[in-house]
Enzyme design. Structure first.
Site, short mmCIF file in Angstrom:
data_model
loop_
_atom_site.label_atom_id
_atom_site.label_comp_id
_atom_site.label_asym_id
_atom_site.label_seq_id
_atom_site.Cartn_x
_atom_site.Cartn_y
_atom_site.Cartn_z
CG HIS A 121 44.13 33.06 35.70
ND1 HIS A 121 45.37 32.52 35.49
CD2 HIS A 121 44.18 33.71 36.90
CE1 HIS A 121 46.15 32.83 36.52
NE2 HIS A 121 45.46 33.54 37.39
CG ASP B 54 53.76 39.97 35.41
OD1 ASP B 54 53.39 40.55 36.44
OD2 ASP B 54 53.72 38.73 35.28
NE ARG C 79 53.79 43.17 42.84
CZ ARG C 79 52.95 42.25 42.35
NH1 ARG C 79 53.09 41.82 41.11
NH2 ARG C 79 51.96 41.80 43.08
CB SER D 286 50.88 40.39 38.05
OG SER D 286 51.63 39.22 37.85
CE LYS E 236 51.41 35.67 34.77
NZ LYS E 236 51.74 36.78 35.66
#
Length: 433
Positions: free
Chosen positions: A82, A161, A168, A183, A187
Site C-alpha cells: 500500500h 471507516d 473527519r 483508516s 481496509k
C-alpha cells in the site's frame, strides 16, 4: 454504556477499553450514535491521541464492521503493498510482476483516484479492454495461475471507516495519526493478505509533509499490523519531487513497462526493488533482504518480471499489443515544452504542483464524477540536481489542448532554479519493521 461517558473519558486523556471502542464503532456505523457525538470523540482523539492498544482495537472494530475478503483459496503466503500516495507513483505495476516472478502471490484490491492522476485501476484501464471487475473465482484462479491479480474493491469493506472518514473530512480531524493509521490498515486487513508492505511517502507531494509525521504514521501502522497478527513493514520514501519521469495514466504504464524491460530510471527502479524485496522476505521466499534484492534484480534483467506483467495483463483481458508495442498506448494530440527562464540548477520541484498541472490537463479528477483522459500527462525532462540552460525544456506536456495555460503556469510555479547545484533528495529515508 453512554456515548457521552466515552467522549468525556477520552477528553480527559484516559485510555478507552475494548468494549467502549467497539460500542462506538458499532453504534456509529448503525446510525445509533449521531454525527455530533462522533465528531466530539474524533476531536478528543485528535488532541489526546490513542495508545497502541486503542488504535489496534479501533482498527479491528472497523474491519469487523463489514465484510472481509476470503483469500483461503489462494496457494501460498499472500503479500500486499500500500502506498500513502504521491505524484508519478506507478510502483504497483513494477512491484506486482517482480514479486510474482519470484513465485509469491499478490492479490491486490485497488481503488480509483481523486486528485492528481487516476488511481491504480484508472491507470490500468489505459490498456484497451483491461478488466478490473472479476468474480471471486476468476480472481483466485488468476492469482494461483499467474501469481498476480488486481481488481476493484468489492463488497462492503470497512464501512465504519468510510463513514468516519467522511465525518473527519468536514470536522478538521483528518490529520490525526491514530485515525489515519486505523483508516488505512482497516481496509488492508479486510482485504485478506497475510503480510503487508507500506510505502509511506514524505515531502511536498505527500499527505505527510515532514519526515517526523511520516515516521509517526509508519510506526503506528506497523504496530497495528503487529498487534493484529499481520507481518508489516513500512518503507518511508521521498516525495519531494515526482517519482520517475512520467505523471499521468498511459505514460505511467509505459514507464513501468520500460522498467520491467530493464530500463534504469534510478529512483523508480530502486524503490520498486526495495518494496518487492521486503514483500518476498515476508513471504519467506528469500532469507534476507540482500538475497531478495539481488535475485529480483536478475528478474528485471532476464525478462521474467516483464513476462509476469504480460501474463497479468492478458489474463485480465488487456490488449497485449499495447504492451508489446508501448507506442500503441493512448497518445495525446499535442506535446508542448515548458522551458526554463534562466540558467542554473534545479533545486526544488513542488511535486504537488506538478500533480495539479497534470490534473488540469485531464489526467486526474477534481470531483468524483470527472472522466479521466488516459492519454494526457506530463513528462519531466529535469529533476532536482540537474543543470538547465535558459530555453531548455523542464517538462513536456502531453495535452489535448493546444495552449493549456493553467498547466503551464502550474509547472512554472513548481520549479525552483538556482545558481548553486544541489544534490538529489534521499530516496529511502527509513525502513520500519
Amino acid at each position: 454504556m453512554r456515548m457521552v461517558d466515552v467522549i468525556q473519558k477520552k477528553r480527559n486523556g484516559m485510555e478507552l477499553n475494548e468494549e467502549e471502542i467497539k460500542f462506538f464503532v458499532k453504534g456509529y456505523t448503525k446510525g445509533e450514535i449521531p454525527d455530533y457525538q462522533a465528531s466530539a470523540l474524533t476531536m478528543a482523539i485528535y488532541f489526546k491521541g490513542m495508545t497502541e492498544k486503542e488504535t489496534a482495537t479501533l482498527t479491528q472494530a472497523m474491519v469487523d464492521s463489514g465484510e472481509t475478503i476470503d483469500l483461503s483459496g489462494i496457494e501460498g503466503h499472500i503479500v500486499d503493498k500500500h502506498s500513502t500516495g504521491g505524484v508519478g507513483d506507478k510502483v504497483t505495476f513494477i512491484v506486482g510482476p517482480l514479486v510474482a516472478s519470484a513465485g509469491v502471490p499478490v492479490a491486490k484490491m485497488s481503488g480509483r483516484g481523486l486528485g492528481h492522476t487516476g488511481g491504480t485501476l484508472d491507470k490500468l484501464e489505459a490498456i484497451e479492454d483491461f478488466h478490473i471487475e472479476m468474480t471471486k473465482e476468476e480472481f483466485v484462479n488468476n492469482v494461483n495461475t499467474h501469481k498476480l491479480a488486481v481488481a476493484g474493491q468489492t463488497g462492503n469493506l470497512a464501512p465504519a471507516d468510510k463513514k468516519l472518514y467522511a465525518l473527519r473530512d468536514v470536522t478538521a480531524t483528518v490529520d490525526s495519526i491514530p485515525l489515519i493509521a486505523g483508516s488505512i490498515m482497516s481496509k488492508k486487513l479486510a482485504s485478506g493478505a497475510d503480510s503487508i508492505v507500506l510505502d509511506v511517502k514524505t515531502g511536498t507531494g505527500a499527505f505527510m509533509k515532514t519526515l517526523e509525521e511520516s515516521e509517526a504514521l509508519a510506526r503506528e501502522m506497523v504496530n497495528i499490523g503487529k498487534n493484529l497478527g499481520r507481518n508489516t513493514v513500512a518503507v518511508i520514501s521521498d516525495m519531494n519531487q515526482p517519482l520517475g519521469f512520467e505523471v499521468g495514466n498511459a505514460n505511467e504504464i509505459k514507464e513501468a513497462a520500460e522498467i520491467l524491460q530493464g530500463k534504469n530510471v534510478e529512483d523508480l527502479r530502486k524503490l520498486s526493488l526495495e518494496i518487492a524485496s521486503h514483500m518476498t522476505v515476508l513471504a519467506e521466499v528469500f532469507s534476507s533482504y540482500e538475497e531478495a534484492y539481488a535475485e529480483l534484480e536478475k528478474n528485471l534483467e532476464n525478462g521474467k518480471a516483464f513476462e509476469a506483467f504480460r501474463n497479468f495483463i492478458a489474463a485480465q483481458g488487456g490488449n497485449i499489443d499495447m504492451i508489446n508495442d508501448l507506442n500503441k498506448l493512448p497518445q495525446s494530440k499535442y506535446k508542448l515544452e515548458v522551458t526554463a527562464d534562466q540558467d542554473g540548477y534545479v533545486s526544488a520541484i513542488d511535486a504537488e504542483s506538478i500533480g495539479v498541472a497534470a490534473m488540469y490537463l485531464g489526467a486526474g479528477r477534481a470531483t468524483k464524477d470527472d472522466v479521466i483522459n488516459h492519454a494526457v500527462g506530463i513528462t519531466l525532462k529535469k529533476k532536482i540536481g540537474d543543470e538547465v540552460k535558459a530555453g531548455e525544456p523542464l517538462v513536456v506536456l502531453n495535452s489535448d489542448e493546444e495552449n493549456p495555460e493553467d498547466s503551464i503556469a502550474k509547472v512554472k510555479e513548481a520549479y525552483t532554479i538556482t545558481e548553486e547545484k544541489v544534490s538529489a533528495p534521499t530516496l529511502i529515508h527509513k525502513v520500519i519493521n
